[in-house]
Design a protein around this motif. Structure first.
Motif, mmCIF file in Angstrom:
data_model
loop_
_atom_site.group_PDB
_atom_site.id
_atom_site.type_symbol
_atom_site.label_atom_id
_atom_site.label_comp_id
_atom_site.label_asym_id
_atom_site.label_seq_id
_atom_site.Cartn_x
_atom_site.Cartn_y
_atom_site.Cartn_z
ATOM 1 N N ARG A 159 0.822 -1.214 0.000
ATOM 2 C CA ARG A 159 0.000 0.000 0.000
ATOM 3 C C ARG A 159 0.856 1.265 0.000
ATOM 4 O O ARG A 159 0.444 2.306 -0.501
ATOM 5 N N ARG A 202 -5.491 -7.660 6.281
ATOM 6 C CA ARG A 202 -6.066 -6.330 6.037
ATOM 7 C C ARG A 202 -5.236 -5.248 6.726
ATOM 8 O O ARG A 202 -5.138 -4.121 6.228
ATOM 9 N N ASP A 224 -1.651 -4.408 -0.286
ATOM 10 C CA ASP A 224 -2.896 -3.861 -0.817
ATOM 11 C C ASP A 224 -3.687 -5.014 -1.444
ATOM 12 O O ASP A 224 -3.403 -5.450 -2.552
ATOM 13 N N ALA A 229 -7.128 -4.921 -1.685
ATOM 14 C CA ALA A 229 -8.472 -4.406 -1.935
ATOM 15 C C ALA A 229 -9.107 -5.067 -3.157
ATOM 16 O O ALA A 229 -10.316 -5.331 -3.170
ATOM 17 N N TYR A 270 -10.553 -7.253 0.219
ATOM 18 C CA TYR A 270 -10.093 -7.038 1.591
ATOM 19 C C TYR A 270 -9.644 -5.583 1.754
ATOM 20 O O TYR A 270 -8.479 -5.266 1.538
ATOM 21 N N PRO A 271 -10.571 -4.702 2.119
ATOM 22 C CA PRO A 271 -10.181 -3.302 2.312
ATOM 23 C C PRO A 271 -9.206 -3.177 3.469
ATOM 24 O O PRO A 271 -9.298 -3.919 4.460
#
Length: 289
Positions: A149, A239, A244, A246, A250-251
């Motif tokens: 991320r 998470r 990352d 998402a 999986y936010p």
């Protein structure tokens, strides 16, 4: 551990229903995993319990009633060499299994009891996963098919700003070499009984490991309950990780922020409470020596 009780006797309809319910429940987890495996696909969240832990899918699916249960109209050959036929029905030869695996059972139950006797520490904020990628490039990280991320530089800065407070050896051993001095503890296998604590996500995920290592002394439904909790914990673990995921649904829980850390601690506390119940059930399920 509890004192020996009179065995529970289940007729064929009762134990057959339990076995079918267990198999159907486990099939809900196994079917997508085995389909991915046939296709050569990997999933960093949903495959973890099958790849990290040693229990094979067929072992998870096989039903055992646990110690102190007699199954009427059963064939011991259907359950394995640890079972014996008695006039009342088929039952686990608990004394033989307990004697053969005495050291392992003692090690596990001592760990479970020691962990249960400590307060939960909830201030790690999932930094163990960040320490596993600390100062690595995208190509070097374990799950390099999925992006981080943050940049490697920002990821390292978060670790250095937050610090690492990991008490779990099997998480710590995957830290990158430069991350290990940042941890306030130096967990080892030898100190595991003294350091494991009930707020740790990985200690609570490992209830699945201890449950299957205690099988067939514990019922398969309890092993499956531990598996289910471990899967939910793995979801939070990833998470809150630097990955990352998402696009996989999986936010992120952004533990690099105040709000993210609050969200993490709330979930961690809930998991600790649920794991405490399972830990107690495992200890209660083991017959007294």
């Amino acid at each position: 551990m509890t004192a020996a009780l009179a065995p529970a006797v289940l007729d064929a309809a009762a134990w057959g229903a339990r076995r079918r319910a267990h198999e159907e429940r486990v099939d809900g987890w196994l079917t997508p995993h085995l389909a991915r495996r046939r296709r050569g696909e990997k999933h960093p969240v949903e495959d973890f319990l099958f790849t990290y832990y040693s229990y094979r899918p067929a072992q998870l699916r096989r039903w055992h009633p646990g110690a102190g249960v007699v199954l009427r109209e059963a064939d011991p050959a259907d359950f394995g060499p640890d079972y014996q036929a008695l006039p009342a029905g088929v039952t686990l030869d608990t004394d033989e299994v307990r004697a053969r695996r005495a050291d392992s059972v003692r090690w596990i139950t001592t760990l479970l009891a020691a962990t249960a006797g400590r307060p939960a520490h909830l201030g790690c904020f999932g930094m163990h996963e960040w320490a596993m990628v600390y100062r690595q490039t995208q190509q070097e990280v374990r799950h390099n098919a999925w992006p981080l991320r943050l940049t490697p530089e920002r990821t390292a800065a978060v670790v250095e700003e937050r610090g690492v407070r990991c008490s779990h050896f099997d998480a710590y051993r995957f830290f990158t070499v430069p991350a290990r001095p940042l941890n306030v503890l130096r967990p080892t296998r030898e100190t595991q009984h003294a350091q494991e604590q009930p707020g740790c996500l990985h200690a609570n995920m490992d209830l699945y490991k201890w449950a299957y290592k205690l099988s067939p002394l514990v019922p398969s439904e309890l092993v499956a309950d531990c598996f289910a909790l471990a899967g939910q914990i793995r979801t939070l673990d990833m998470r809150a990780s630097p990955y990352d995921l998402a696009d996989l649904g999986y936010p992120p829980v952004r533990v690099e922020t105040v709000d993210g850390r609050h969200e993490y601690v709330q979930a961690q506390r809930e998991f600790a409470e649920r794991a405490g119940v399972l830990r107690a059930r495992l200890l209660a399920a083991i017959p007294a020596a």
